[in-house]
Design an enzyme around this catalytic site. Sequence first.
Site, mmCIF file in Angstrom:
data_model
loop_
_atom_site.group_PDB
_atom_site.id
_atom_site.type_symbol
_atom_site.label_atom_id
_atom_site.label_comp_id
_atom_site.label_asym_id
_atom_site.label_seq_id
_atom_site.Cartn_x
_atom_site.Cartn_y
_atom_site.Cartn_z
ATOM 1 N N LYS A 52 57.260 13.300 73.870
ATOM 2 C CA LYS A 52 58.571 12.749 73.683
ATOM 3 C C LYS A 52 58.698 12.172 72.124
ATOM 4 C CE LYS A 52 62.402 10.458 74.380
ATOM 5 N NZ LYS A 52 62.787 10.088 72.782
ATOM 6 N N PHE A 55 64.038 22.015 71.306
ATOM 7 C CA PHE A 55 63.155 22.164 72.552
ATOM 8 C C PHE A 55 64.159 22.884 73.859
ATOM 9 C CE2 PHE A 55 64.480 17.441 71.816
ATOM 10 C CZ PHE A 55 65.726 17.604 72.993
#
Length: 244
Positions: free
Chosen positions: A137, A209
Amino acid sequence: PLYETPQRPDSNAGGPCFCFTGKLSRPRAWWAEAVSRHGWAVAGTLTAKVTHVVCGANGERTVMHRQALEKEIPIIDEAQLQHMLDTEPPGEPLAPDTPNTEIGEPTVEFAPPQLLLAKAYKADDSQDIAGWWMSEKLDGLRAYWDGTNLIARSGNYFTPPDWFLAALPADLCLDGELWAGRNRFREAQSIARTQDSGDRWRELQYVVFDAPSLDMGFEQRMDELRRRLGEGRLAPPHVRLLEM
């Protein structure tokens, strides 16, 4: 008349709403302010409210142009938009534009992109996560690439230099984050949310991503991103794939 501006059959009752794609002769913020002063709206993505797509140079290569054709949304150029502003009566003015001195953008109705958002996982959850993918993250700023613009979750446009955008594909939507490195969120925010940051953008990476415009499963989308990155179409060092 000089221009016959096409109209969308199901135009919303609130008046015209415009999306922009391609390289424009004037900054998008300039057009956004001109449109909003006329009482009309600007959207960052092709929502149901959009009545016209304004196409600049090379705009026909973008995902937004293709989607506009599929949805039968009229596509116009800058001259046609200017003609509309010059000849059509204004609508009800939007909220007074109070420029944000930090971001440097007029107050305009932007439509935020529809993004997948992470949810917190609790160890006592009954959901089985065996076989799930996991990635780091990042503490960056979420940024959606629509083939022309980098758009924040709020719907506002980021304003990177041309060289930063030149590495991004016109035929593929991307989801990622503008990232300056671990524990550098404030620096990333300062660069990305200020106009005319210039060479400071060299401190940022666009870490990708997902490619939400690809009609395939997640693993296949990642394979395609690896292929595209491997071919050098998204040139390092400022664009890279976040590996799972």
